[in-house]
Design a protein around this motif. Structure first.
Motif, short mmCIF file in Angstrom:
data_model
loop_
_atom_site.label_atom_id
_atom_site.label_comp_id
_atom_site.label_asym_id
_atom_site.label_seq_id
_atom_site.Cartn_x
_atom_site.Cartn_y
_atom_site.Cartn_z
N ILE A 8 -0.52 3.96 -5.28
CA ILE A 8 -0.37 2.54 -5.65
C ILE A 8 0.23 1.77 -4.48
O ILE A 8 -0.23 0.68 -4.15
N PHE A 9 1.26 2.35 -3.86
CA PHE A 9 1.88 1.70 -2.71
C PHE A 9 0.86 1.44 -1.60
O PHE A 9 0.84 0.36 -1.01
N GLU A 10 0.01 2.42 -1.33
CA GLU A 10 -1.00 2.26 -0.27
C GLU A 10 -1.93 1.07 -0.54
O GLU A 10 -2.42 0.44 0.39
N ARG A 11 -2.16 0.76 -1.80
CA ARG A 11 -3.07 -0.33 -2.15
C ARG A 11 -2.38 -1.69 -2.31
O ARG A 11 -3.03 -2.68 -2.64
N LEU A 12 -1.07 -1.74 -2.09
CA LEU A 12 -0.36 -3.01 -2.22
C LEU A 12 -0.96 -4.07 -1.31
O LEU A 12 -1.27 -3.80 -0.14
N VAL A 13 -1.10 -5.26 -1.85
CA VAL A 13 -1.61 -6.41 -1.09
C VAL A 13 -0.60 -7.53 -1.25
O VAL A 13 -0.13 -7.81 -2.35
N GLU A 25 1.74 -4.70 7.81
CA GLU A 25 2.04 -3.28 7.61
C GLU A 25 3.48 -2.95 8.02
O GLU A 25 4.10 -2.07 7.42
N PHE A 26 4.00 -3.65 9.00
CA PHE A 26 5.38 -3.41 9.41
C PHE A 26 6.34 -3.72 8.26
O PHE A 26 7.21 -2.92 7.93
N TYR A 27 6.19 -4.88 7.64
CA TYR A 27 7.02 -5.26 6.50
C TYR A 27 6.86 -4.25 5.36
O TYR A 27 7.84 -3.82 4.76
N HIS A 31 9.90 -1.75 3.92
CA HIS A 31 10.40 -1.84 2.54
C HIS A 31 9.78 -0.79 1.63
O HIS A 31 9.79 -0.93 0.41
N ARG A 32 9.27 0.25 2.21
CA ARG A 32 8.57 1.31 1.47
C ARG A 32 9.41 1.87 0.32
O ARG A 32 8.94 1.98 -0.81
N ASP A 33 10.65 2.25 0.59
CA ASP A 33 11.50 2.85 -0.44
C ASP A 33 11.70 1.90 -1.62
O ASP A 33 11.67 2.34 -2.78
N TYR A 34 11.91 0.63 -1.33
CA TYR A 34 12.09 -0.36 -2.40
C TYR A 34 10.85 -0.42 -3.29
O TYR A 34 10.95 -0.37 -4.52
N TYR A 35 9.68 -0.53 -2.67
CA TYR A 35 8.45 -0.66 -3.46
C TYR A 35 8.13 0.62 -4.22
O TYR A 35 7.69 0.56 -5.38
N LEU A 36 8.35 1.77 -3.62
CA LEU A 36 8.12 3.03 -4.34
C LEU A 36 9.05 3.14 -5.54
O LEU A 36 8.63 3.59 -6.62
N GLN A 37 10.29 2.74 -5.39
CA GLN A 37 11.23 2.78 -6.50
C GLN A 37 10.80 1.80 -7.60
O GLN A 37 10.85 2.13 -8.79
N ASP A 38 10.37 0.63 -7.22
CA ASP A 38 9.92 -0.37 -8.18
C ASP A 38 8.69 0.11 -8.95
O ASP A 38 8.61 -0.04 -10.17
N ILE A 39 7.75 0.71 -8.24
CA ILE A 39 6.55 1.26 -8.88
C ILE A 39 6.96 2.39 -9.83
O ILE A 39 6.46 2.47 -10.96
#
Length: 82
Positions: A8-13, A25-27, A31-39
């Motif tokens: 799901i994270f990979e498909r974030l737009v 992609e840098f942003y 913020h990868r950990d935040y988004y993975l936790q939110d998902i």
């Protein structure tokens, strides 16, 4: 439909207030950990509801076109077996 939080994270737009899509992609990675936790929190929240659903489909990071084709077949089979 369900998929892993990583897929799901990979498909974030991302988009702006006017729904103009932009790629940063840098942003996203910053913020990868935040988004993975939110998902993860979202999937835990709906897990209780998802258990009640009889017909499930696991996306498993398949391309959108393949998912659509397989869902159409799945739905047709459900209606043909009623």
């Amino acid at each position: 439909m369900q998929d892993s939080k990583e897929h799901i994270f990979e498909r974030l737009v991302f988009s702006d207030e006017e729904d103009n899509i932009f790629h940063d992609e840098f942003y996203k990675e910053q913020h990868r950990d935040y988004y993975l936790q939110d998902i993860h929190e979202d999937t835990v929240y709906v897990r209780r509801i998802f258990k009640k659903i009889g017909n499930k489909y696991f996306v498993n990071n398949r391309p959108v076109e393949q998912v659509v084709d397989e869902l159409i077949v799945m739905i047709q089979n459900i209606y043909m077996n009623k």
